[in-house]
Structures are given as C-alpha cells and as structure tokens.
Scaffold this motif. Structure first.
Motif, PDB file in Angstrom:
ATOM      1  N   PHE A 227     -36.893 -15.221  -4.858  1.00 21.74           N
ATOM      2  CA  PHE A 227     -35.537 -15.033  -4.335  1.00 21.74           C
ATOM      3  C   PHE A 227     -34.933 -16.380  -3.939  1.00 21.74           C
ATOM      4  O   PHE A 227     -33.784 -16.695  -4.296  1.00 21.74           O
ATOM      5  N   ALA A 228     -35.697 -17.160  -3.199  1.00 22.39           N
ATOM      6  CA  ALA A 228     -35.197 -18.441  -2.707  1.00 22.39           C
ATOM      7  C   ALA A 228     -34.900 -19.414  -3.841  1.00 22.39           C
ATOM      8  O   ALA A 228     -33.896 -20.137  -3.807  1.00 22.39           O
ATOM      9  N   ARG A 229     -35.767 -19.446  -4.848  1.00 21.70           N
ATOM     10  CA  ARG A 229     -35.551 -20.356  -5.980  1.00 21.70           C
ATOM     11  C   ARG A 229     -34.242 -20.014  -6.705  1.00 21.70           C
ATOM     12  O   ARG A 229     -33.420 -20.894  -6.977  1.00 21.70           O
ATOM     13  N   GLY A 234     -28.488 -21.291  -7.625  1.00 21.64           N
ATOM     14  CA  GLY A 234     -27.106 -20.831  -7.637  1.00 21.64           C
ATOM     15  C   GLY A 234     -26.250 -21.559  -6.618  1.00 21.64           C
ATOM     16  O   GLY A 234     -25.095 -21.897  -6.877  1.00 21.64           O
ATOM     17  N   TYR A 235     -26.827 -21.805  -5.452  1.00 22.97           N
ATOM     18  CA  TYR A 235     -26.152 -22.577  -4.397  1.00 22.97           C
ATOM     19  C   TYR A 235     -25.757 -23.962  -4.906  1.00 22.97           C
ATOM     20  O   TYR A 235     -24.626 -24.427  -4.726  1.00 22.97           O
ATOM     21  N   GLN A 236     -26.708 -24.637  -5.561  1.00 19.23           N
ATOM     22  CA  GLN A 236     -26.425 -25.978  -6.056  1.00 19.23           C
ATOM     23  C   GLN A 236     -25.403 -25.959  -7.180  1.00 19.23           C
ATOM     24  O   GLN A 236     -24.563 -26.860  -7.287  1.00 19.23           O
ATOM     25  N   LEU A 237     -25.442 -24.942  -8.025  1.00 17.69           N
ATOM     26  CA  LEU A 237     -24.431 -24.830  -9.080  1.00 17.69           C
ATOM     27  C   LEU A 237     -23.037 -24.720  -8.475  1.00 17.69           C
ATOM     28  O   LEU A 237     -22.083 -25.343  -8.965  1.00 17.69           O
ATOM     29  N   ALA A 321     -31.680 -12.843  -7.992  1.00 13.92           N
ATOM     30  CA  ALA A 321     -32.288 -13.074  -6.676  1.00 13.92           C
ATOM     31  C   ALA A 321     -32.355 -11.773  -5.885  1.00 13.92           C
ATOM     32  O   ALA A 321     -33.395 -11.443  -5.288  1.00 13.92           O
ATOM     33  N   ARG A 322     -31.269 -11.022  -5.889  1.00 20.90           N
ATOM     34  CA  ARG A 322     -31.260  -9.744  -5.157  1.00 20.90           C
ATOM     35  C   ARG A 322     -32.282  -8.772  -5.746  1.00 20.90           C
ATOM     36  O   ARG A 322     -32.966  -8.055  -5.010  1.00 20.90           O
ATOM     37  N   GLU A 323     -32.366  -8.746  -7.046  1.00 23.29           N
ATOM     38  CA  GLU A 323     -33.315  -7.832  -7.696  1.00 23.29           C
ATOM     39  C   GLU A 323     -34.760  -8.195  -7.349  1.00 23.29           C
ATOM     40  O   GLU A 323     -35.625  -7.316  -7.255  1.00 23.29           O
ATOM     41  N   GLU A 336     -27.516  -9.837   2.403  1.00 28.15           N
ATOM     42  CA  GLU A 336     -26.445 -10.472   3.186  1.00 28.15           C
ATOM     43  C   GLU A 336     -26.469 -11.985   3.028  1.00 28.15           C
ATOM     44  O   GLU A 336     -25.424 -12.634   2.902  1.00 28.15           O
ATOM     45  N   TRP A 337     -27.682 -12.548   3.035  1.00 29.24           N
ATOM     46  CA  TRP A 337     -27.788 -13.988   2.842  1.00 29.24           C
ATOM     47  C   TRP A 337     -27.277 -14.395   1.455  1.00 29.24           C
ATOM     48  O   TRP A 337     -26.576 -15.398   1.308  1.00 29.24           O
ATOM     49  N   ALA A 338     -27.631 -13.617   0.446  1.00 28.80           N
ATOM     50  CA  ALA A 338     -27.181 -13.927  -0.907  1.00 28.80           C
ATOM     51  C   ALA A 338     -25.655 -13.894  -0.990  1.00 28.80           C
ATOM     52  O   ALA A 338     -25.035 -14.759  -1.618  1.00 28.80           O
ATOM     53  N   ARG A 339     -25.050 -12.913  -0.351  1.00 29.45           N
ATOM     54  CA  ARG A 339     -23.584 -12.814  -0.380  1.00 29.45           C
ATOM     55  C   ARG A 339     -22.957 -13.965   0.404  1.00 29.45           C
ATOM     56  O   ARG A 339     -21.926 -14.503   0.014  1.00 29.45           O
ATOM     57  N   THR A 340     -23.583 -14.326   1.504  1.00 23.62           N
ATOM     58  CA  THR A 340     -23.073 -15.446   2.310  1.00 23.62           C
ATOM     59  C   THR A 340     -23.081 -16.739   1.508  1.00 23.62           C
ATOM     60  O   THR A 340     -22.102 -17.488   1.468  1.00 23.62           O
TER      61      THR A 340
END
Length: 348
Positions: A227-229, A234-237, A321-323, A336-340
């Motif tokens: 999930f974190a990877r 995605g965050y960096q993109l 990641a959510r899956e 929630e973290w993923a959406r944030t």
C-alpha cells in the motif's frame, strides 16, 4: 497537502518529543556557529504538516498500539529523518528557500554575504552548514529510535528498517542526479528512482514501523508495505505534476526549477517517446528557461499526452493501493489516507 484524516490531527506528542530533542542537544553546543547551526536545524524542522509521524501514529493506534510515549519518540525520529533528507536535498538541488522562507543554505549564505563575502564563498558556507545540519538530524533520528523505549528486539527491527530506508533514499537521490545528468531514461527507470527517493522513507518506513511496534504479523506488514509503495509513487507523480503545472502560491514550488535543472520526471520520460520531444529537448539542454519558455513546454507536454498519462498512472496507483489493503481491519483509515494524499501532493 489537504488535511490528514481526522484521527491523525494531534501532533502535540511528536512536537513535544522534538522540543525535547532540541533542548537536550543544547548541552553539546560549543560556540556561536554551533549554536546558530542548531537553531537553523530546529527552524528547518518547524512548520511542516507532520505527514510521516501522523501516518505512522494513526496506523499504530489502529493496530492496537498503546505505547504513546514510545510512539511519540518514533514519530519525532521520522520527522528528523525527513528534515535531514530535505536539508540535504536543498544542497543537491541548489535551493535556498523552503516553505516560503530561507532554508539552512539560504540562512547561512545570507549571513556570509552580510559579513562581506562574495556570492560563491557565501553559497559554499551555506551549503556546508546544511550538510552538517542534515548530519545532526540523521544522528538524531537514529538515536531517537534506538532509545525509544521499545523492547530490544523491536528496536533492532526498527533500526534495520530505518537503515534500509536510508540506503534506498540515498540511491534514489543519486540516481535522480544521474538521470538529469545523462538526460535519458525510460518511464520504469524514473518510477524506480521515485520509489527509492520518496516512497520508501515517506510512506513505507512509517507503516513498517507501525506494523513492527504494533505487533502486526508478516503478512499484515507486507500488505501495508505494498500500500505504502503504491501510494508513495502516486504521491511523487502528483508532486511532479505540481512542479510543472501547479500554482506556485499553492504548491510553494517553482514551476520552472525542474526544467532549469533538467529533471528527468515521468512527464519528460513520456514526452521523449513522442514527436513533441524534438521541440521540448532544446529547452532542457539550454539551462536557461524563462516563464514564456516554461509555458511553451507545459503546452507541449499537454498536447503530446504526457500530462494525461501521468495523471492516469497516479490514479491507477491509488486504486491499486486501496485494493492492497481492502481486507485489513484498518482499511477505512488507509482509504482516508489515500484520498488525502491524492487530493494534494505537496507536504512540507
């Protein structure tokens, strides 16, 4: 970046642990320069959103963790690690400002200029101070975990994870510089670099530490790491997208700096495979790009499909990641973290 999930907003324990770290460090100060260096490091650690400690702490609590004092010290170590890496990153990138104010380089360089030194000597002084400040923060991060109060075998495991994160982050930073230097890389190579440089220490490490301290089993930890990877890449993109297309007033990041430095982002790697590259490449090799040039490159990146491709890739990573954690008891919090994170990439 948007506000973290509601369960994670209390940063007081981490702030208190950081304050204790800086107060304790004053016993070692030996002169004016050392005192100024310590103060600059303290300033560099202030003002952020504490993304990494809050991600760690929220998942630790969701796993049933209750050692609040231990968790606060681990969270402070994560923030010190982040501070160390961004202070060093500013040296690598030649930046003098962070979070809208002079960073360690800028602070010490300005001090040297005020004392009559030329720009080159002043910059060298500022960069030297930043390297040393980052070293002190790294030592503090290691010490914080080593003395966090967890059982010895847990501490050993957490130090191993920190060591891994440091090695991969260093590898990612150097690869980033090499890719910009060589000017050639395909998308998988750039994604691998961004995983090492950002996702490992900002997302994988906090969740792995939460899993170890919270007593999660190996399968649970593996799901959190995946999930974190995915979330971290995605965050960096999105950070890359912000650096090219975002509003500087909102992101705090120049929209021309990546182009001036010849950064090899996924946007650029994709564009290299299209006919638009013949028009984009001259801007990158010139090293001198004004606002009009940057606007032209942004238009070309949109027309060739690079922006749409990277946006789509980030969305796919968020979904994956959510899956990866949909079966876990803390899936709702992680969602929630993923959406944030997907709502805004910039986090100081």
């Amino acid at each position: 970046m948007s506000a973290p999930p509601r369960e994670t907003v209390d940063t007081a324990p981490v702030d208190a642990a950081l304050a204790g770290f800086f107060a304790d460090g004053t016993r070692h100060l030996v002169g004016a320069e050392h005192t100024q260096l310590w103060a600059a490091l303290r300033d560099a650690s202030a003002g952020g959103k504490r993304l990494r400690p809050m991600l760690f702490h929220s998942v630790y609590l969701a796993l049933g963790g209750r050692q609040t004092d231990v968790a606060a010290r681990v969270g402070a170590s994560l923030e010190l690690l982040h501070t160390a890496l961004v202070v060093h990153d500013d040296v690598i990138d030649g930046d003098t400002v962070r979070r809208g104010r002079p960073n360690v380089v800028g602070t010490f360089a300005a001090d040297a200029r005020e004392r009559g030194h030329d720009a080159e000597r002043a910059t060298h002084y500022g960069q030297s101070a930043a390297i040393l400040a980052g070293d002190l923060a790294l030592a503090g991060a290691v010490r914080g975990i080593a003395l966090c109060g967890a059982p010895p075998d847990t501490v050993e495991r957490m130090l191993d994870l920190l060591d891994r994160a440091l090695h991969l982050s260093a590898a990612g930073e150097l690869t980033d510089v090499r890719l910009s230097l060589d000017g050639e890389a395909d998308i998988p190579a750039v994604i691998s670099m961004e995983h090492q440089k950002t996702a490992v220490y900002s997302f994988e490490l906090p969740l792995q530490l939460a899993a170890v301290l919270g007593g999660a089993d190996a399968e649970h930890e593996s799901a959190l790491t995946r999930f974190a990877r995915l979330l971290g890449i995605g965050y960096q993109l999105r950070d890359d997208l912000d650096g090219m297309f975002g509003e500087e007033s909102a992101t705090g990041k120049s929209t021309v700096s990546d182009l001036r430095e010849g950064k090899c982002t996924p946007l650029i790697a994709f564009a290299r495979t299209t006919p638009a590259w013949a028009h984009i490449h001259p801007y990158l090799v010139s090293g001198v790009i004004d606002d009009a040039d940057a606007a032209r490159v942004r238009t070309l990146l949109e027309e060739c499909g690079a922006r749409a491709y990277v946006e789509g890739l980030a969305a796919d990573l968020d979904r994956e990641a959510r899956e990866a954690v949909a079966h876990l008891p803390e899936a709702r919090l992680l969602d929630e973290w993923a959406r944030t994170v997907s709502r805004g990439a910039r986090a100081a």
